[in-house]
Design an enzyme around this catalytic site. Structure first.
Site, PDB file in Angstrom:
ATOM      1  N   ARG A  77       0.328  13.647   8.237  1.00  0.00           N
ATOM      2  CA  ARG A  77       1.596  13.895   8.740  1.00  0.00           C
ATOM      3  C   ARG A  77       3.079  14.744   8.863  1.00  0.00           C
ATOM      4  NH1 ARG A  77      -1.078   8.646  11.624  1.00  0.00           N
ATOM      5  NH2 ARG A  77      -1.021   7.996   9.831  1.00  0.00           N
ATOM      6  N   GLN A  93      -4.411   3.763  -7.673  1.00  0.00           N
ATOM      7  CA  GLN A  93      -5.499   4.553  -7.344  1.00  0.00           C
ATOM      8  C   GLN A  93      -6.135   5.951  -6.823  1.00  0.00           C
ATOM      9  OE1 GLN A  93      -5.300   4.290  -2.749  1.00  0.00           O
ATOM     10  NE2 GLN A  93      -7.512   3.624  -2.162  1.00  0.00           N
ATOM     11  N   ARG A  99      36.028  14.975  -5.951  1.00  0.00           N
ATOM     12  CA  ARG A  99      34.665  15.619  -7.004  1.00  0.00           C
ATOM     13  C   ARG A  99      34.372  14.544  -8.378  1.00  0.00           C
ATOM     14  NH1 ARG A  99      35.358  21.154  -9.382  1.00  0.00           N
ATOM     15  NH2 ARG A  99      33.771  20.794 -10.336  1.00  0.00           N
ATOM     16  N   LYS A 128      39.099  16.890  -9.896  1.00  0.00           N
ATOM     17  CA  LYS A 128      37.912  16.906 -10.430  1.00  0.00           C
ATOM     18  C   LYS A 128      38.506  15.762 -11.332  1.00  0.00           C
ATOM     19  CE  LYS A 128      36.840  18.951 -13.534  1.00  0.00           C
ATOM     20  NZ  LYS A 128      35.952  19.927 -14.858  1.00  0.00           N
ATOM     21  N   GLY A 139      -4.485   0.575  15.651  1.00  0.00           N
ATOM     22  CA  GLY A 139      -5.465   0.637  15.573  1.00  0.00           C
ATOM     23  C   GLY A 139      -4.999  -1.128  16.913  1.00  0.00           C
ATOM     24  N   LYS A 156       4.675  10.408   1.135  1.00  0.00           N
ATOM     25  CA  LYS A 156       5.974   9.581   2.311  1.00  0.00           C
ATOM     26  C   LYS A 156       6.371   7.979   1.589  1.00  0.00           C
ATOM     27  CE  LYS A 156       3.126   6.984   5.894  1.00  0.00           C
ATOM     28  NZ  LYS A 156       1.869   7.045   6.561  1.00  0.00           N
ATOM     29  N   LEU A 208       0.401  -1.315  -0.095  1.00  0.00           N
ATOM     30  CA  LEU A 208      -0.156   0.082  -0.035  1.00  0.00           C
ATOM     31  C   LEU A 208       0.513   1.043   0.291  1.00  0.00           C
ATOM     32  CD1 LEU A 208      -2.858  -0.744   2.725  1.00  0.00           C
ATOM     33  CD2 LEU A 208      -2.743  -1.420  -0.061  1.00  0.00           C
TER      34      LEU A 208
HETATM   35  C1  UD1 Z   1      -2.553   1.715   9.261  1.00  0.00           C
HETATM   36  C2  UD1 Z   1      -3.987   0.585  10.539  1.00  0.00           C
HETATM   37  C3  UD1 Z   1      -3.510   0.540  11.442  1.00  0.00           C
HETATM   38  C4  UD1 Z   1      -2.596  -0.312  12.433  1.00  0.00           C
HETATM   39  C5  UD1 Z   1      -1.571   1.208  11.718  1.00  0.00           C
HETATM   40  C6  UD1 Z   1       0.064  -0.195  11.008  1.00  0.00           C
HETATM   41  C7  UD1 Z   1      -5.864   0.365   8.548  1.00  0.00           C
HETATM   42  C8  UD1 Z   1      -7.486   1.467   8.379  1.00  0.00           C
HETATM   43  N1  UD1 Z   1      -5.574   1.126   9.970  1.00  0.00           N
HETATM   44  O1  UD1 Z   1      -3.345   2.806  10.278  1.00  0.00           O
HETATM   45  O2  UD1 Z   1      -4.659  -0.712  12.415  1.00  0.00           O
HETATM   46  O3  UD1 Z   1      -2.283  -0.171  13.560  1.00  0.00           O
HETATM   47  O4  UD1 Z   1      -1.712   0.593  10.338  1.00  0.00           O
HETATM   48  O5  UD1 Z   1       1.170   0.632  10.588  1.00  0.00           O
HETATM   49  O6  UD1 Z   1      -5.471  -0.245   7.639  1.00  0.00           O
HETATM   50  N2  UD1 Z   1      -2.942   3.717   1.990  1.00  0.00           N
HETATM   51  C9  UD1 Z   1      -2.899   3.656   0.471  1.00  0.00           C
HETATM   52  N3  UD1 Z   1      -4.164   3.903   0.190  1.00  0.00           N
HETATM   53  C10 UD1 Z   1      -5.356   4.840   0.716  1.00  0.00           C
HETATM   54  C11 UD1 Z   1      -4.788   4.996   2.103  1.00  0.00           C
HETATM   55  C12 UD1 Z   1      -3.980   4.525   3.392  1.00  0.00           C
HETATM   56  O7  UD1 Z   1      -2.286   3.025  -0.061  1.00  0.00           O
HETATM   57  O8  UD1 Z   1      -5.859   4.599   0.939  1.00  0.00           O
HETATM   58  C13 UD1 Z   1      -1.451   3.904   2.722  1.00  0.00           C
HETATM   59  C14 UD1 Z   1      -0.451   4.558   2.912  1.00  0.00           C
HETATM   60  O9  UD1 Z   1       0.339   5.462   1.689  1.00  0.00           O
HETATM   61  C15 UD1 Z   1       0.152   3.955   3.603  1.00  0.00           C
HETATM   62  C16 UD1 Z   1      -0.385   2.142   4.143  1.00  0.00           C
HETATM   63  O10 UD1 Z   1      -1.378   2.333   3.122  1.00  0.00           O
HETATM   64  O11 UD1 Z   1       1.242   3.448   3.219  1.00  0.00           O
HETATM   65  C17 UD1 Z   1      -0.727   3.122   5.888  1.00  0.00           C
HETATM   66  O12 UD1 Z   1      -1.936   3.876   5.766  1.00  0.00           O
HETATM   67  P1  UD1 Z   1      -1.655   4.422   6.679  1.00  0.00           P
HETATM   68  O13 UD1 Z   1      -2.485   5.521   6.659  1.00  0.00           O
HETATM   69  O14 UD1 Z   1      -0.645   5.245   7.436  1.00  0.00           O
HETATM   70  O15 UD1 Z   1      -2.959   3.734   7.900  1.00  0.00           O
HETATM   71  P2  UD1 Z   1      -2.345   3.940   9.647  1.00  0.00           P
HETATM   72  O16 UD1 Z   1      -2.762   5.075  10.026  1.00  0.00           O
HETATM   73  O17 UD1 Z   1      -0.835   4.140   9.587  1.00  0.00           O
HETATM   74 CA    CA Z   2       1.209   4.120   8.553  1.00  0.00          CA
END
Ligand code: UD1
Ligand code: CA
Length: 459
Positions: A15, A76, A332, A350, A142, A22, A8
């Site tokens: 943040r 996405q 260099r 260089k 979570g 990120k 993902l």
């Molecule tokens: C998530 C989990 C949480 C867990 C934590 C661990 C969910 C809802 N929550 O929270 O339970 O404890 O990770 O680190 O899954 N991303 C996408 N598409 C989206 C949203 C997010 O690709 O629509 C990707 C983000 O870029 C990221 C990853 O998913 O790399 C996690 O998303 P993030 O928003 O960081 O989730 P957390 O709030 O950390």
């Molecule tokens: Ca995260």
């Protein structure tokens, strides 16, 4: 069994307060995404699907640079949650024919292959194997809710949790292996009635609980979801400490691990010594027995066996075996020191070759030059390579003695065994074995001091 991973990596990382997505943020010599993908390498996966969104071209490009994986990307368009991200990958057909699906977040650079292999091993017979861990401070993660027999029931996000649920220390790491068929069904049933209005991947756990959800305990360091720059710095420190301990086990002396920085793609040979304040970056290689530091930064640089490099900054340089560099030297791109050559104090090099055993000990600029073997370049020599428009070449032969403060106006050639007189501005080629000297003859004015004193006394 056919196995795939979904990474993902579509989110912006609010943040981080950054223009850079990120997962592209570098930490300990690689982007977070590249760390995650590197951890997947030993798993022998049939396919790796990276879900991209923010800065998708750069994310896709970085994903493609990690060797040893078959990577496909799925876009996405709108980031509607972690569950939505996986659903997009499924609906794009990227997971067709796959039986086991590993999901990992792109923001967990500390993950390693072994715990993920454990997840794969634990899933068969269950709908889902998820990785969880107990944290002293579970803030932001979570929480894993279990019944009184210890069975996993579901995962609740912190922002949706009751105070009692927030007191739970067991957290979701966001790494799971799913049975593909059940994942599809559960993802299609996801709702958005939560605090963020998103499709949470964590919400598939509850409907899966009936057909089996096992939680596999993670080593603490693997959790590391990096959501802000403070966590990024902490993850970096941990990654560096890991890499340094591997180096030390392999026979490298690291005098002060706390001030030694090494990138993921750097290689250091046995019996090399890294002194405090050493930074090795990019594809830097340090051969056995070389001593680097203190306070040295080497980027994409090769250091030969037994070389010594101290108080130096170098980029894309080649330092031969036994060569000596520093203190206070700037190498260099394409500075090349051959075996036992030397570039000393306040020397900048260089795009030049300094031949075997040749020395540039002090206060010199060597650019666009080739120096043969066994030559000595006197203090404060400059290869005057730039005429304001283009760069010109200086060629110096073997066993040459360039006198101190020589200006070599390029293009110019100095033959083997030749000399230049100190303070000369050399504008014509010097034949082999000759002395070139260019300075006005010295005059002696006898009794000058006394005459001057007398003049001063009279006024
Ligand atoms: C998530 C989990 C949480 C867990 C934590 C661990 C969910 C809802 N929550 O929270 O339970 O404890 O990770 O680190 O899954 N991303 C996408 N598409 C989206 C949203 C997010 O690709 O629509 C990707 C983000 O870029 C990221 C990853 O998913 O790399 C996690 O998303 P993030 O928003 O960081 O989730 P957390 O709030 O950390
Ligand atoms: Ca995260």
């Amino acid at each position: 069994m056919t196995r795939a991973a979904v990474v993902l990596a579509a989110g912006k990382g609010t943040r981080f307060k950054s223009d850079l997505a990120k997962v592209l943020h570098p930490v300990a010599g690689r982007s977070m995404l590249q760390w995650v993908l590197s951890a997947l390498r030993p798993l022998d996966l049939d396919r790796v699907v990276v879900v991209v969104g923010h800065q998708r071209e750069q994310v896709a490009q970085q994903a493609g640079e990690v060797g040893g994986l078959t990577v496909v990307t799925v876009e996405q368009h709108e980031q509607r949650g972690t569950g939505h991200a996986v659903r997009v990958a499924l609906e794009a057909g990227a997971l067709d024919g796959v039986e086991q699906i590993l999901v990992v977040p792109g923001d967990a650079p500390l993950i390693a292959g072994a715990p993920l292999a454990e997840l794969f091993a634990a899933q068969p017979g269950n709908a889902c194997a998820m990785m969880s861990t107990a944290l002293d401070d579970p803030t932001g993660y979570g929480r894993v809710i279990r019944d009184n027999t210890g069975q996993v029931l579901r995962v609740v996000e912190e922002r949706d949790a009751t105070p009692e649920q927030r007191a739970i220390r067991e957290v979701n790491t966001s790494m799971y292996v799913f049975a593909a068929a059940e994942l599809g069904t559960c993802l299609r049933g996801l709702r958005t009635d939560n605090d963020q209005g998103e499709e949470y991947l964590t919400d598939v756990v509850e409907p899966m609980a009936a057909s089996g959800v096992v939680a596999v305990a993670a080593p603490q360091r693997s959790v590391g979801g990096v959501n802000d720059r403070e966590q990024l710095a902490r993850a970096g420190a941990e990654l560096r400490a890991m890499m340094l301990s591997v180096l030390m086990r392999d026979g490298v002396t690291v005098v002060d691990p706390a001030t030694t920085y090494i990138g993921a793609e750097c290689v250091v040979g046995p019996d090399a010594v890294l002194l405090p304040g050493t930074h090795l970056e990019g594809t830097t290689t340090v051969d056995s027995g070389a001593v680097v530091g203190p306070n040295t930064r080497l980027v994409d640089t090769t250091v030969g066996a037994g070389a010594q490099v101290t108080y130096t900054v170098a980029t894309s340089a080649l330092i031969g075996p036994g060569a000596q560099v520093g203190p206070f030297t700037y190498l260099r791109p394409d500075a090349q020191l051959e075996r036992d050559a030397k570039a000393g104090t306040f020397v900048e090099v260089k795009q030049s070759v300094i031949g075997a055993g040749s020395k540039v000990p002090h206060l010199s600029y060597i650019g666009n030059a080739t120096i043969g073997e066994g030559s000595n370049i006197g203090a404060a020599t400059v290869t005057v390579n730039y005429d304001g428009r283009s760069k010109h070449q200086t060629t110096i032969g073997d066993r040459v003695r360039i006198g101190s403060d020589t200006m070599l106006i390029a293009p110019i050639k100095v033959g083997d065994d030749a000399y230049t007189g100190a303070g000369s501005v050399i504008t014509q080629d010097v034949p082999a074995g000759a002395l070139a000297i260019e300075r006005t003859e010295q005059r002696i004015i006898e009794g000058y001091a006394a005459r001057r004193q007398a003049r001063d006394d009279a006024t």
